[in-house]
Design a protein around this motif. Structure first.
Motif, short mmCIF file in Angstrom:
data_model
loop_
_atom_site.label_atom_id
_atom_site.label_comp_id
_atom_site.label_asym_id
_atom_site.label_seq_id
_atom_site.Cartn_x
_atom_site.Cartn_y
_atom_site.Cartn_z
N ILE A 91 0.87 -1.15 -0.05
CA ILE A 91 -0.04 -0.14 0.05
C ILE A 91 0.87 1.25 -0.11
O ILE A 91 1.72 1.31 0.93
CB ILE A 91 -0.99 0.15 1.24
CG1 ILE A 91 -1.91 -1.21 1.05
CG2 ILE A 91 -1.71 1.33 1.30
CD1 ILE A 91 -2.72 -1.27 2.26
N TYR A 107 -3.37 6.53 -8.61
CA TYR A 107 -4.23 5.49 -8.11
C TYR A 107 -4.13 4.43 -9.06
O TYR A 107 -4.26 3.35 -8.96
CB TYR A 107 -5.43 6.15 -7.60
CG TYR A 107 -6.81 5.02 -7.57
CD1 TYR A 107 -6.71 4.56 -6.14
CD2 TYR A 107 -7.31 4.78 -8.58
CE1 TYR A 107 -7.76 3.59 -5.91
CE2 TYR A 107 -8.37 3.54 -8.14
CZ TYR A 107 -8.68 2.99 -6.80
OH TYR A 107 -9.43 2.26 -6.64
N LYS A 111 -2.90 0.60 -9.29
CA LYS A 111 -3.82 -0.58 -9.06
C LYS A 111 -3.43 -1.50 -10.33
O LYS A 111 -3.43 -2.71 -10.32
CB LYS A 111 -5.13 -0.05 -9.42
CG LYS A 111 -6.18 -1.04 -9.57
CD LYS A 111 -7.84 -0.34 -9.59
CE LYS A 111 -9.10 -1.39 -9.36
NZ LYS A 111 -10.11 -0.88 -9.69
N SER A 116 -2.05 -0.94 -3.80
CA SER A 116 -3.20 0.02 -3.59
C SER A 116 -2.46 1.49 -3.28
O SER A 116 -1.53 1.58 -2.89
CB SER A 116 -3.78 -0.42 -2.09
OG SER A 116 -4.50 -1.68 -2.37
N VAL A 118 -3.37 5.21 -1.17
CA VAL A 118 -4.19 6.02 -0.49
C VAL A 118 -3.72 7.39 -0.37
O VAL A 118 -2.66 7.82 -0.08
CB VAL A 118 -4.42 5.23 0.84
CG1 VAL A 118 -5.14 6.15 1.96
CG2 VAL A 118 -4.86 4.19 0.89
N GLY A 140 -9.52 6.67 -1.06
CA GLY A 140 -9.17 5.67 -1.67
C GLY A 140 -9.87 4.28 -1.19
O GLY A 140 -10.90 4.46 -0.71
N ASP A 141 -9.73 3.09 -1.68
CA ASP A 141 -10.43 2.02 -1.26
C ASP A 141 -10.56 1.66 0.17
O ASP A 141 -9.52 1.72 0.97
CB ASP A 141 -9.90 0.83 -2.04
CG ASP A 141 -9.98 1.01 -3.52
OD1 ASP A 141 -10.76 1.93 -4.18
OD2 ASP A 141 -9.06 0.37 -4.27
N ASP A 143 -10.82 -1.03 2.03
CA ASP A 143 -9.81 -1.95 2.43
C ASP A 143 -8.35 -1.44 2.66
O ASP A 143 -7.83 -1.81 3.56
CB ASP A 143 -9.77 -3.30 1.75
CG ASP A 143 -11.33 -4.06 1.72
OD1 ASP A 143 -11.94 -3.68 2.62
OD2 ASP A 143 -11.50 -5.07 0.95
N ALA A 144 -7.85 -0.99 1.61
CA ALA A 144 -6.52 -0.30 1.73
C ALA A 144 -6.48 0.88 3.04
O ALA A 144 -5.37 0.81 3.67
CB ALA A 144 -6.27 0.35 0.58
N SER A 165 -10.82 7.65 -4.15
CA SER A 165 -9.54 8.29 -4.56
C SER A 165 -9.66 9.68 -4.76
O SER A 165 -10.49 10.15 -5.62
CB SER A 165 -8.81 7.75 -5.62
OG SER A 165 -7.57 8.16 -6.12
#
Length: 290
Positions: A91, A107, A111, A116, A118, A140-141, A143-144, A165
């Motif tokens: 990450i 981003y 990807k 990932s 952030v 950002g995502d 989970d990240a 993002s």
């Protein structure tokens, strides 16, 4: 212990990377001026690398806090950039204040590389970085973000995801817009007090607990009264940030008349030789007009 890399050791990044070591993480740093990276490693017991790629190799998290869009691209992309050395699933956490456009660009690049990204610009200034009490605004995502949240809490008192993002950078723009207007208002108020023959410290002692009170008033009124501007966030960097705000507002069809005007006031401060003065130096411009 988590393996981390930190890219950029300015007034913010240097102490932020130090907090990671203090919390028991394995940290390798990179800085464009290698002697600063060496000095950090000697002071904190971490390691240093000669390229972003070398620093990022094997890291679970790679943090960056550099100057602007181009600086960020230079440490992320290319043969010696961090992405070239990051493992799949790692990450990248960007603490630089940059445009939402470059954030989304990187981003997508990350990807595609299985990494990932952030965006996590910070507020709180040098003192906040040194004391580990920064506000970190993230995009950002989910989970990240959740994976990186605990790491960011090593130097952040408030850490929050605001959306996808670019949301972190957009929130930082809101922060800078609000600060610009507030500091100009504070400068005008204190200058008015001076010209009226009032004691700034006594005035602030009375009004700081009311509706006019603010962090800037509490923490900067005395240095503003003393004509001392050698701390905090520099005018040059504020103009960079306000430029991002105004460009994004233009793209979105939003009017920011006060922000545009204060950006010009900061330009006047630069002409006075105050590019490295902190942002409370707006009062210096008013004194120069007398």
């Amino acid at each position: 212990m988590t393996k981390c890399a930190f890219l950029g050791l300015g007034v913010m990044g240097y102490p932020m990377a130090g907090h990671l070591v203090a919390q028991g993480h394995d940290v390798t740093v990179y800085n464009r001026t290698a002697t600063k990276a060496q000095a950090w490693a000697n002071a904190h017991g971490g390691k240093w690398a000669v390229t972003p790629r070398e620093a990022a190799e094997g890291a679970d998290f790679v943090m960056a806090c550099v100057g602007n869009d181009d600086d960020l691209r230079s440490v992320v992309l290319g043969a010696d950039g961090a992405l070239a050395g990051m493992r799949e699933g790692a990450i990248f956490v960007d603490h630089t204040t940059v445009s939402a456009a470059v954030t989304r660009e990187l981003y997508d690049q990350a990807k595609a590389a299985g990494v990932s990204f952030v965006d996590a610009p910070v507020s709180g200034g040098q003192a906040g970085a040194e004391n580990g009490v920064l506000s970190v605004m993230c995009g950002g995502d989910p989970d990240a973000y959740l994976s990186a949240e605990t790491i960011m809490q090593c130097y952040g008192r408030t850490v929050k995801r605001l959306g996808d993002s670019g949301a972190g950078q957009l929130t930082k723009m809101v922060n800078q817009i609000c600060i610009a207007g507030l500091v100009q208002g504070l400068s005008e108020g204190l200058h008015f007090a001076e010209k009226a023959g009032l004691d700034i410290r006594e005035v602030v002692d009375v009004i700081q607990g009311g509706a006019a009170g603010s962090w800037q008033m509490v923490n900067r009124h005395q240095t503003m009264a003393d004509d001392h501007f050698d701390h905090g966030f520099a005018v040059d960097w504020m103009r960079k940030d306000l430029g991002i705000c105004l460009e994004t507002a233009n793209e979105n069809g939003v009017s920011l008349p006060t922000t545009a005007l204060i950006d010009q006031f900061y330009k006047d401060v630069q002409k006075l030789g105050g590019g490295r003065w902190d942002t409370s130096s707006l009062i210096k411009r008013l004194r120069a007009l007398d």
